[in-house]
Design an enzyme around this catalytic site. Structure first.
Site, short mmCIF file in Angstrom:
data_model
loop_
_atom_site.label_atom_id
_atom_site.label_comp_id
_atom_site.label_asym_id
_atom_site.label_seq_id
_atom_site.Cartn_x
_atom_site.Cartn_y
_atom_site.Cartn_z
N GLY A 287 78.48 74.48 8.67
CA GLY A 287 77.64 75.55 8.15
C GLY A 287 77.68 76.78 9.04
O GLY A 287 78.57 76.92 9.87
N ASN B 54 75.86 71.09 4.74
CA ASN B 54 76.23 72.20 3.86
C ASN B 54 77.37 71.80 2.92
O ASN B 54 78.32 71.16 3.35
CB ASN B 54 76.68 73.40 4.69
CG ASN B 54 75.56 74.01 5.51
OD1 ASN B 54 74.84 73.31 6.21
ND2 ASN B 54 75.42 75.32 5.43
N GLU C 148 72.14 73.56 1.12
CA GLU C 148 72.03 72.74 2.32
C GLU C 148 71.03 71.60 2.10
O GLU C 148 69.92 71.83 1.66
CB GLU C 148 71.55 73.60 3.50
CG GLU C 148 72.35 74.88 3.69
CD GLU C 148 72.00 75.63 4.95
OE1 GLU C 148 71.32 75.05 5.82
OE2 GLU C 148 72.41 76.80 5.07
N ILE D 284 68.75 65.29 4.79
CA ILE D 284 68.49 63.92 4.35
C ILE D 284 67.39 63.34 5.23
O ILE D 284 67.45 63.46 6.47
CB ILE D 284 69.78 63.07 4.43
CG1 ILE D 284 70.88 63.72 3.59
CG2 ILE D 284 69.51 61.65 3.94
CD1 ILE D 284 72.24 63.05 3.70
P1 ADP Z 1 75.82 73.22 10.26
O1 ADP Z 1 75.49 74.65 10.51
O2 ADP Z 1 77.26 72.88 10.59
O3 ADP Z 1 75.46 72.81 8.86
P2 ADP Z 1 73.48 71.73 11.18
O4 ADP Z 1 72.75 72.01 12.46
O5 ADP Z 1 72.80 72.18 9.90
O6 ADP Z 1 74.94 72.37 11.31
O7 ADP Z 1 73.79 70.17 11.14
C1 ADP Z 1 74.35 69.64 9.96
C2 ADP Z 1 75.17 68.37 10.20
O8 ADP Z 1 74.39 67.38 10.86
C3 ADP Z 1 75.60 67.75 8.89
O9 ADP Z 1 76.80 68.32 8.40
C4 ADP Z 1 75.76 66.27 9.25
O10 ADP Z 1 77.09 66.02 9.67
C5 ADP Z 1 74.80 66.08 10.42
N1 ADP Z 1 73.56 65.33 10.10
C6 ADP Z 1 73.05 64.32 10.87
N2 ADP Z 1 71.91 63.84 10.35
C7 ADP Z 1 71.66 64.56 9.22
C8 ADP Z 1 70.61 64.50 8.23
N3 ADP Z 1 69.58 63.62 8.34
N4 ADP Z 1 70.67 65.37 7.19
C9 ADP Z 1 71.70 66.25 7.09
N5 ADP Z 1 72.71 66.35 7.98
C10 ADP Z 1 72.71 65.51 9.05
MG MG Z 2 73.52 73.14 8.01
#
Ligand code: ADP
Ligand code: MG
Length: 156
Positions: free
Chosen positions: A16, A30, A80, A83
Site C-alpha cells: 500500500g 490493500n 483496504e 482483518i
Molecule cells: P501497506 O501500506 O503495505 O498496506 P500496512 O501497514 O497497511 O501496509 O500493512 C498491511 C499488511 O499487513 C497487509 O498487506 C498484510 O500483509 C499484513 N497484515 C498482517 N495482519 C493483518 C491484518 N489483521 N489485516 C490486514 N493486513 C494484515
Molecule cells: Mg494498507
C-alpha cells in the site's frame, strides 16, 4: 451506500501507500489498482464491515475502507481491509477474498491520531456486533469462500 451489498470480491494483496497503518496496530491489506477499478464506480467511500479470508484460510470478521488514494493524488480509490485477527506473518501476494456486508460511516478527517485510532476501534466494535447477527453470520459460510479451495483440488 447499501445498493451494491453484499459485494463479493477477490484479488491479490499488494503493497500500500505505507501510511503506517501497521504502526497504529491496524494493518490494512490493500487490493491492486486493477481490483479497485473493477468496483462499481458509484460505490460510496467510507467504512464498511464484512468477512474476509486469506488464501484457503479461515474466514474472519473485517472492517474495510474505500477511500481516495493519495498516491494517485486522490483521483483513484483505494480499498483496504483490516482483518480482525492476529496473523503470524504478513501476506503480501496472497489472494484475499472478501464479502462487504454493510456500511458503517463516511470518511472523516480527525484532529488527532488519538481521535483517529478511537474511531477505528469503534468501527471494529460495530463490525463485530453487526456480524454476529444471524443474517450476517450466514455470509461467513458462503460458498464463495470455498471456491479457491475447490480450484486448487481440481487442478491436481
Ligand atoms: P501497506 O501500506 O503495505 O498496506 P500496512 O501497514 O497497511 O501496509 O500493512 C498491511 C499488511 O499487513 C497487509 O498487506 C498484510 O500483509 C499484513 N497484515 C498482517 N495482519 C493483518 C491484518 N489483521 N489485516 C490486514 N493486513 C494484515
Ligand atoms: Mg494498507
Amino acid at each position: 451506500a447499501m445498493r451494491h451489498l453484499p459485494y463479493f470480491c477477490r484479488g491479490e494483496v499488494v503493497k500500500g501507500f505505507g501510511r503506517g497503518s501497521k504502526e497504529l496496530g491496524i494493518p490494512t491489506a490493500n487490493f491492486s489498482e486493477q481490483v479497485v477499478e473493477s468496483f462499481p464506480s458509484d460505490i460510496s467511500t467510507g467504512i464498511y464491515y464484512g468477512w474476509a479470508c486469506v488464501g484457503n484460510g479461515d474466514v474472519h470478521k473485517m472492517v474495510l475502507s474505500i477511500g481516495w488514494n493519495p498516491f494517485y493524488r486522490n483521483t483513484k480509490k483505494s480499498v483496504e481491509t483490516h482483518i480482525i485477527h492476529t496473523f503470524k506473518e504478513d501476506f503480501y501476494g496472497e489472494i484475499l477474498s472478501i464479502v462487504i456486508v454493510g456500511y458503517i460511516r463516511p470518511e472523516k478527517n480527525f484532529d488527532s491520531l488519538e481521535a483517529l485510532i478511537s474511531a477505528i476501534q469503534e468501527d471494529i466494535e460495530e463490525a463485530k456486533r453487526q456480524l454476529d447477527l444471524p443474517e450476517h453470520l450466514k455470509l461467513k459460510e458462503d460458498n464463495f469462500f470455498h471456491l479457491a479451495e475447490g480450484k486448487i483440488v481440481n487442478n491436481h
